[in-house]
Design an enzyme around this catalytic site. Structure first.
Site, PDB file in Angstrom:
ATOM      1  N   ASP A 277      77.995  67.046 111.284  1.00 25.81           N
ATOM      2  CA  ASP A 277      78.243  68.416 110.835  1.00 25.81           C
ATOM      3  C   ASP A 277      79.657  68.837 111.187  1.00 25.81           C
ATOM      4  OD1 ASP A 277      75.595  69.646 109.846  1.00 25.81           O
ATOM      5  OD2 ASP A 277      74.992  68.757 111.754  1.00 25.81           O
TER       6      ASP A 277
ATOM      7  N   LYS B  61      67.410  65.289 101.936  1.00 26.32           N
ATOM      8  CA  LYS B  61      66.371  65.471 100.921  1.00 26.32           C
ATOM      9  C   LYS B  61      66.942  65.239  99.525  1.00 26.32           C
ATOM     10  CE  LYS B  61      65.595  69.767 102.050  1.00 26.32           C
ATOM     11  NZ  LYS B  61      64.851  71.024 102.193  1.00 26.32           N
TER      12      LYS B  61
END
Length: 380
Positions: A157, A306
């Site tokens: 991140d 996802k």
């Protein structure tokens, strides 16, 4: 070596790997580091050291709370040695400037009083991975106790996105030029990093064997859409979409939210094991990544697990505009805007079921993390 014509060479001599992160290998919810550790275990001694966990963590719904009884003791899980370092309290970003001096003192205390297990594992490591977050505050310690070890930063991140403390940011900025490599899962992240020559593009991977675990279909006749996971989950998407498309059954898996004004055609499931979700993905008409748009960083278009899983199965995806990126299989909408949601869903229903990107295996990802200089496709 060309990244599109590789031999997947592996080190013939087993190595000792150490991952330092705020995740834990033993938790049910999986992130990129779990899959990286799965592969490292095949290549040598693998240690998974989990930090920034304390009595305070229970107030943040920390996913490691489920293994609290295992804190502060070494355990072997799936071939990896694990240690969850629990302290009475841990340092955190107060987000209050007047408290910055106290915050810095707290981080300094934490850095200067490391777990004995962390020191031991650093001394024995051949390769040390620091995940984005607080891990880089221990870079100087690693250099001190094991100057010969390879030291790689995995940028899961952007530090601003996850609101790290100023102390952590400064530690990383000082350490960055001296890292063996800084590995970025999205090219977009490069601009958020210090200007150094050791940055490399290493995307997330996927376990190609999941293709054999995704049958049979769990669905009855009709059209079906699926959403998996709780990250930045926005319930309003289903409040709108379920009424626009009463003929579609929406399957919401592990969102962490109860029903909130959804139509009767929305089915809500508790969190499932990763492998159990695969049938729902493969056999759906389209996938949904219902992120809260105001919190979606641009690099999520490349790093969303996802969305990667949807694309691996050739599943068209509906997601907020910032998560579309350059992927032809994704169709963007503006959260809360019914017209754009309807348009995105209709486009997804009409789209072909084909992948829009090349998907590296986790073995190929780990090859690049260990030696990014050997692959042409890691260049930024």
């Amino acid at each position: 070596m060309n990244g599109n014509n590789e031999t997947n060479e592996k080190n013939t001599v087993p190595q000792n790997f150490l991952l330092i992160t705020a995740l834990d290998y033993r938790t049910p919810r999986k992130a990129n580091l779990h899959f990286i550790a799965d592969e490292l275990v095949k290549r040598g001694t693998t240690r998974f050291f989990s930090l920034r966990y304390s009595m305070l963590s229970r107030y943040k719904a920390d996913p490691r709370a489920c293994i609290d009884a295992s804190a502060n003791r070494k355990e072997v899980f799936n071939g990896a040695e694990c240690f969850l370092w629990k302290t009475l309290i841990h340092p955190f970003n107060t987000r209050k400037k007047p408290l910055r001096p106290l915050e810095n003192l707290f981080f300094g205390w934490y850095k200067n009083n490391p777990s004995a297990v962390l020191v031991e594992w650093m001394e024995q490591a051949d390769v040390i991975f620091f995940e984005s977050g607080s891990a880089p505050i221990f870079f100087d310690l690693a250099c001190q106790v094991n100057p010969g070890a390879s030291k790689t930063y995995i940028a899961s991140d952007d530090l601003d996105t996850i609101n790290v403390a100023e102390y952590v940011r400064k530690c990383f900025d000082r350490a960055a030029p001296n890292m063996t490599a800084i590995c970025l899962p999205s090219r977009v992240l490069s601009s958020a990093m210090p200007e150094t020559a050791n940055k490399h593009f290493v995307p997330h991977g996927i376990d190609h064997s999941i293709a054999g675990d995704a049958d049979p279909s769990p669905y009855a006749a009709g059209r079906h859409a699926v959403s998996v996971g709780s990250m930045l989950f926005d319930p309003s998407f289903f409040q709108i979409a379920s009424r626009q498309f009463p003929d579609i059954t929406f399957h919401v898996i592990g969102s962490g939210h109860v029903r909130q004004g959804y139509g009767k055609n929305v089915r809500v499931y508790d969190e499932m094991k990763y492998r159990d979700t695969l049938r729902y993905i493969k056999h759906a008409d389209f996938g949904i990544a219902p992120y809260k748009a105001e919190a979606v960083p641009a690099y999520l278009a490349d790093t969303s697990m996802k969305l990667m899983q949807y694309d691996f199965f050739g599943l068209p995806a509906v997601c907020p505009m910032p998560a579309v990126g350059s992927y032809a299989s994704r169709f963007g909408y503006h959260p809360g805007n019914a017209a754009s949601i309807e348009s995105a869903i209709r486009a997804a229903l009409a789209a072909p079921h084909v992948p829009s990107r090349r998907h590296l295996s986790w073995a190929q990802v780990v090859d690049r993390l260990i030696g990014p200089q050997r692959f042409g496709d890691t260049r930024l």
